[in-house]
Design a protein around this motif. Structure first.
Motif, mmCIF file in Angstrom:
data_model
loop_
_atom_site.group_PDB
_atom_site.id
_atom_site.type_symbol
_atom_site.label_atom_id
_atom_site.label_comp_id
_atom_site.label_asym_id
_atom_site.label_seq_id
_atom_site.Cartn_x
_atom_site.Cartn_y
_atom_site.Cartn_z
ATOM 1 N N THR A 11 114.969 73.149 64.075
ATOM 2 C CA THR A 11 114.263 72.034 64.712
ATOM 3 C C THR A 11 115.228 71.017 65.299
ATOM 4 N N GLN A 12 116.287 70.694 64.541
ATOM 5 C CA GLN A 12 117.289 69.757 65.050
ATOM 6 C C GLN A 12 117.988 70.308 66.286
ATOM 7 N N GLN A 13 118.290 71.601 66.278
ATOM 8 C CA GLN A 13 118.936 72.212 67.434
ATOM 9 C C GLN A 13 118.031 72.165 68.660
ATOM 10 N N LYS A 14 116.737 72.426 68.448
ATOM 11 C CA LYS A 14 115.788 72.382 69.556
ATOM 12 C C LYS A 14 115.638 70.969 70.102
ATOM 13 N N GLU A 15 115.604 69.965 69.193
ATOM 14 C CA GLU A 15 115.505 68.575 69.637
ATOM 15 C C GLU A 15 116.731 68.177 70.461
ATOM 16 N N THR A 16 117.915 68.603 70.023
ATOM 17 C CA THR A 16 119.130 68.294 70.779
ATOM 18 C C THR A 16 119.084 68.904 72.175
ATOM 19 N N GLU A 17 118.625 70.140 72.259
ATOM 20 C CA GLU A 17 118.513 70.785 73.566
ATOM 21 C C GLU A 17 117.492 70.081 74.451
ATOM 22 N N ASN A 18 116.347 69.671 73.855
ATOM 23 C CA ASN A 18 115.324 68.975 74.636
ATOM 24 C C ASN A 18 115.820 67.613 75.122
#
Length: 579
Positions: free
Chosen positions: A190-197
């Motif tokens: 989830t943190q990785q996805k938030e960073t990408e977004n």
């Protein structure tokens, strides 16, 4: 072929039989110190047989019950009891949660929560270990709760002579560890996805800004009509479609990025590129977005013209405003709030004025006025009275007029700003914020009483007298109106109102003019002292003059219902003397 029944798992236990187990359990929770002591002796014998394999629950129960027994004996003072209770509670939390720890350390609060141990028990353990020791009351409360927890989670689950700690079985440990690892992996994803977004949101907004700056430069270069750079180009339309799709999927991340510096909050370089004077348009009390900068973002705001998006933007603007000390950023945060509210204003929509601001909303939106009003009051700044006035004016169901006036006045006092009534008109007569304002108001009232209007001029003598008004004269003037009331209230009392002109600010509390600096001046001229141990006459029969130390009689213990024991009473008497 029949399956053989599984072999029974046998446990070696320390108690003789089931009867001894039941007896120890009953005695531990009997509240009788003698029976509890007997149960503690039996557990000591069990520990001699078990050694290091003594069940954690049994050992913790014995430690806590021993604390209660010593507490009821009255042999220890409160400080010793706090330390005793504290050690038992710390050992309970550590030992019970220790077997839940895997290869990776886990927070105690999470482990305790999985075992139905409330957070305040863990906080109590934390205070005992790292902070100031809690009170004896809280230690007793924690001990009582833990004993009840042990009775429910351990003692009541034991069947026959089987030794079991089912709440902490290895299978549950493995399952809990697997669950924790899976949750940790999900959190990382989830943190990785938030960073990408977040990265994608910045890239889309930067692409939008590049297109808008290019259109603005071409408009200045070729002298196109004023509205030419307001309409999106083909490249900008494609970027807006990408932004709209992304904002639908990740609305929170997009709005969080939008209110950052460099986007809705312009940098000095961006203001210079748009030929915006950062000082000329700066009015912190009534902020507004510069017209060119508003037009710069108009295509994007019109493309995302949805109630959910606008609400989220306003909530984020207020949230950032509540914790923003930078004046420049605070100004533009409040300016965008005022622009959005004005764009949605029912009065402007009715008038149908043609402006770029008006084109943002075709129809009026329900923006959740009550939540916005609360957010505005929780985010005080220089523009709060102005924003509050806009919200109150545009609400479908506003508070009563007197409530609105009180809110506006309180916000003006809190922000030290100019007070405006509900109609937006300034009211200087209600500006009383500091002691200096109060003095000025008194001077104005005094001038009015002598027939001097605002435009009248005082004589040199009157002006000098008004400017030299001292604190003592002001206090005397304020006290004169209530002097008669004070005198009536003190009639028949030995106290009187001091009418002398005494500079009380030079005298600390508890001193009066003429008082000597020698502490012995407060003592009477003739006196004698006598300890309570030498006092023989009852206090209610003691003469009013000083007591005679030569009188002797036996000490009286008092009647039933004493507040102190005999030992405590003797301790009090030993340091008490009578004049």
């Amino acid at each position: 072929m029949k399956n053989k029944p599984a072999a029974k798992i046998r446990h070696v236990v320390a108690w003789i039989n089931k009867a001894e187990w039941d007896q120890v359990l009953d005695y531990l929770y009997s509240k009788d110190a003698a029976l509890q002591n007997y149960a503690l002796q039996r557990i000591s014998a069990w520990k001699g047989r078990f050694g290091h394999n003594t069940p954690v629950a049994v050992e913790s129960t014995a430690d806590l019950v021993r604390c209660q027994v010593l507490d009821s004996s009255g042999q220890l003072d409160s400080d010793d009891l706090v330390l005793l209770y504290g050690m038992a509670l710390v050992r309970f939390v550590n030992l019970i949660t220790e077997r839940r720890q895997g290869r990776v350390a886990k927070p105690l609060r999470r482990l305790a929560g999985n075992m139905n141990i409330p957070e305040w028990i863990v906080n109590l353990r934390h205070d005992i270990t790292h902070r100031r020791l809690p009170t004896l009351k809280w230690c007793r409360k924690g001990c009582a709760f833990v004993l009840q927890w042990l009775q429910q989670e351990y003692w009541s689950r034991q069947l026959g002579s089987r030794l079991s700690e089912d709440w902490d079985s290895e299978s549950e440990e493995e399952e809990d560890e697997e669950t924790w690892a899976r949750r940790r992996e999900e959190e990382l994803l989830t943190q990785q996805k938030e960073t990408e977004n977040q990265k994608k949101a910045r890239e889309l907004l930067i692409s939008y800004e590049k297109e808008r700056f290019q259109m603005y430069e071409e408009w200045l270069k070729h002298g196109s009509p004023h509205g030419a750079w307001l309409e999106p180009s083909s490249d900008l339309s494609w970027t807006l479609k990408q932004i709209k799709l992304f904002a639908t999927e990740s609305r929170e991340i997009f709005t969080d990025t939008l209110v950052q510096d460099g986007f809705l909050i312009p940098t000095q370089e961006q203001l210079e590129s748009l030929d915006i004077d950062p000082i000329g348009c700066y009015d912190p009390l009534r902020p507004c977005v510069p017209r060119v900068f508003l037009q710069f973002w108009m295509p994007l705001l019109k493309g995302l013209n949805r109630v959910t998006f606008i609400r989220r933007v306003l909530e984020k603007l207020f949230a950032e405003l509540s914790a923003e000390p930078d004046p420049h950023r605070s100004y533009y945060l409040s300016a965008w709030i005022s622009e959005v509210v004005l764009c949605n204003s029912k009065s402007l929509l009715k008038v149908k004025k043609k402006s770029q601001m008006m084109e943002l909303f075709v129809n009026r939106m329900q923006l959740g006025w009550q939540q916005l009003l609360t957010a505005c009051l929780n985010s005080p700044c220089a523009a709060t009275p102005y924003l509050l006035q806009l919200l109150l004016k545009d609400m479908d169901e506003p508070p009563p007029p007197d409530t609105q006036e009180k809110l506006l006045r309180l916000s003006s006092i809190y922000t030290q700003g100019e007070y405006h009534d509900t109609h937006g008109q300034p009211d200087p007569s209600k500006h009383v914020y500091t002691l200096q304002n109060l003095k000025e108001k008194l001077r104005r009232d005094g001038n009015s009483a002598h027939g001097l209007g605002p435009g009248s001029s005082l004589s040199n003598r009157s002006a000098s007298s008004a400017q030299s008004l001292s604190n003592e004269d002001l206090q005397e003037k304020l006290s004169a109106s209530v002097l008669e009331q004070r005198t009536a209230a003190l009639r028949g009392s030995p106290w009187q109102v001091c009418t002398d002109k005494v500079p009380w600010k030079f005298y600390p509390l508890g001193k009066v003019p003429g008082q000597s600096e020698d502490p012995s001046c407060l003592m009477v001229e003739t006196y004698s002292t006598v300890t309570v141990f030498d006092q023989q006459v009852e206090l209610d029969k003691t003469p009013q003059h000083h007591m005679n130390p030569s009188i002797h009689s036996q000490n009286r213990t008092g009647s039933d219902g004493q507040l102190w024991s005999l030992a405590e009473l003797n301790k009090l008497k030993s340091g008490l003397k009578l004049f």
